[in-house]
Design an enzyme around this catalytic site. Structure first.
Site, PDB file in Angstrom:
ATOM      1  N   ASN A 120       0.795  -1.241   0.142  1.00 58.74           N
ATOM      2  CA  ASN A 120      -0.051   0.149  -0.069  1.00 58.74           C
ATOM      3  C   ASN A 120       0.830   1.055  -0.228  1.00 58.74           C
ATOM      4  OD1 ASN A 120       0.072  -1.325   3.037  1.00 58.74           O
ATOM      5  ND2 ASN A 120       0.399   1.034   2.963  1.00 58.74           N
ATOM      6  N   MET A 124       4.625  -0.302   5.272  1.00 56.04           N
ATOM      7  CA  MET A 124       4.326  -0.644   6.802  1.00 56.04           C
ATOM      8  C   MET A 124       3.905   0.638   7.719  1.00 56.04           C
ATOM      9  SD  MET A 124       3.789  -3.411   8.338  1.00 56.04           S
ATOM     10  CE  MET A 124       4.872  -4.912   7.385  1.00 56.04           C
ATOM     11  N   HIS A 439      10.357  -6.468  11.953  1.00 56.08           N
ATOM     12  CA  HIS A 439      11.581  -5.691  11.815  1.00 56.08           C
ATOM     13  C   HIS A 439      12.763  -6.284  11.087  1.00 56.08           C
ATOM     14  CE1 HIS A 439      10.194  -3.680  15.810  1.00 56.08           C
ATOM     15  NE2 HIS A 439       9.398  -3.371  14.920  1.00 56.08           N
TER      16      HIS A 439
END
Length: 515
Positions: A120, A124, A439
């Protein structure tokens, strides 16, 4: 910013619209304002302005639609809202993310069962917790003399602040109780403190999370040379004469393919898809995808003792200002990083029992630094393809004996901290499945020399391929426990400054030649 007209050529192509890609666009817009920039994002625009955090969307149904639209190609998998589902063996992703279909674990290895991504505008950062701590001790990159100045600049771009919850009574209580349990023997920078957060106050006075929209800033949005084109899959970096010279990009709406020439290409996808694109482009340095590391995550929850209930008018969306986010910094002696959040601020709700005082359930999370190994890697081949038709990530990942020791220490420590804060809700902490931290780092790591142990130099330019830069958490070369976004944006600033300097000199030279 989302026109469907694809340019034939630009000065800079940026692949990916997360915080690091946005940082390149921002620094270039500030330092080389005549530069033309095309940013391509594989996912759709899900928020307004583009790149804004979806949790800032007040309407729950609209917020859920934005999250679902971020979940990549193919079927929408089951979402994990809390560790209870993971404890029951459900392999699911959090809202706004999607998992690898397969290739996340191999026999005899630990793998990353819940390695996840988002597709998107904003990446994130449309779904994150906004935590932006600075690295400490061995988390720091020792060969970057300007690291602190770069971190300062990263904080500016992200809009980092430590006063977001200064009026939160529960946050102060949590820090006071944690400090009593942790601070003895620590220097000031590693004592319990407010978590630095990428958060900002809107014109209506509401406190909300920051995303790539904040990093881009007004200067980028007002830059006539900047274009953001969503739902566009970059399938290949074009390399001619040994240099990056553009990209091949597919319009996912029409299926049409375009070649866009560029003076410089920046790949800022994520720590799995940046090496994917380099591999698909035939750019395959020895360290590509290697030294992949995650942060094992342990969670626990306590109910605060002796706190007064708050009024029924407490806000239910955005950032509830009765809450708070506290930080227990990493040290080499205590090799985990603590992120302590009230229930409403956590991406993983930790209590589902009777109604609770808002903000009185404290979610404790400890993130563990990982032993770095070259064999921990994301690999690719021509046989396995992902939902976009690109080489699918295949993850090889194993915990060392020291990793298990650190995790065991963290499990004991989180119980101690939970008991210091309040009354634990469970007798034992839970170690989330590997990959839960989101991460992922090291897969395009920075280094001092082209010696097979790194992918790029100190400016994030790929060894042996001039004008090709990489960005994102994958560039971080150290083992970290703290949230990596601030460090990644700081490294992106350095690379963007290098590009801006080169382009500005070329523009001046062209101007002089035409005079």
């Amino acid at each position: 910013m989302s026109a469907r007209q694809y340019p034939a050529s630009v000065d800079v192509v940026i692949v990916g619209s997360g915080p690091t890609g946005a940082a390149y666009a921002r620094i270039l817009s500030e330092r080389a304002p005549g530069t033309t920039i095309a940013m391509f994002e594989v996912g759709p625009t899900v928020s307004d302005p583009p790149g804004a955090h979806v949790k800032n969307i007040a309407d729950p149904a609209e917020r859920a639609r934005a999250q679902a639209a971020s979940e990549g190609p193919g079927e929408r998998g089951e979402k994990v809202a809390n560790p209870g589902a993971a404890k029951a063996g459900v392999r699911g992703a959090r809202p706004g993310t999607f998992l690898l279909d397969d290739g996340y674990a191999f026999e005899g290895e630990d793998g990353m069962p819940v390695a996840a991504m988002s597709s998107n505008v904003g990446g994130m950062s449309a779904h994150w917790t906004g935590a932006c701590p600075r690295p400490n001790d061995s988390e720091r990159i020792p060969f970057l003399p300007d690291l602190d100045e770069l971190l300062d600049e990263g904080e500016r771009l992200l809009g980092v602040r430590t006063d977001a919850f200064d009026a939160a009574p529960f946050g102060a209580i949590v820090r006071e109780r944690l400090s009593a349990a942790v601070d003895a023997g620590r220097v000031d920078r590693t004592k319990v403190q407010r978590m630095p957060l990428a958060a900002h106050r809107r014109d209506d006075g509401r406190l909300v999370w920051s995303g790539s929209d904040v990093v881009l800033g007004d200067v980028t949005r007002a830059n006539p040379g900047f274009t953001l084109i969503d739902e566009s899959l970059v399938t290949r970096v074009v390399v001619e004469g040994g240099r990056a010279s553009g990209v091949v990009v597919r319009d996912l709406r029409s299926g049409e393919q375009h070649e866009v020439a560029a003076r410089v290409v920046v790949v800022a996808a994520d720590a799995l898809r940046t090496p994917q694109l380099l591999w698909a482009s035939g750019v395959r340095p020895e360290a590509l995808g290697r030294y992949l590391n995650d942060q094992a995550q342990i969670v626990f929850a306590s109910r605060l003792r002796d706190v007064a209930p708050l009024g029924a008018d407490a806000p239910a969306t955005g950032l509830a200002e009765y809450s708070g986010v506290s930080w227990v910094p990493f040290t080499d002696d205590v090799p985990f990083h603590g992120q302590v959040m009230q229930l409403d601020a956590s991406p993983i709700p930790l209590a589902e029992d009777d109604p609770v005082v808002p903000g009185s359930i404290v979610g404790l999370g400890l993130f563990c630094a990982k032993d770095l190994q070259a064999d921990d890697r994301v690999a690719f081949d021509d046989e396995h393809l992902d939902g976009y038709g690109m080489p699918a990530p295949r993850i090889h990942y194993t915990l060392t004996a020291r990793d298990h020791e650190v995790i065991d220490r963290a499990r004991a420590e989180i119980v101690r901290l939970g008991e210091a804060v309040g009354d634990p809700l469970d007798s034992r902490p839970f170690t989330l499945p590997l990959g839960s931290s989101l991460h992922y780092q090291g897969s395009t790591r920075m280094g001092l020399a082209d010696d097979g142990t790194s992918v790029c130099d100190l400016d994030s330019e790929v060894w042996g391929v001039p004008d090709l830069f990489v960005a994102g958490n994958g560039v971080i070369p150290t083992s970290t426990a703290c949230n990596p976004t601030l460090t990644s944006v700081a490294l992106a600033v350095r690379g963007a400054r290098k590009i801006a300097s080169v382009l500005s000199r070329e523009q001046v030279a062209r101007g002089a030649a035409s005079a």
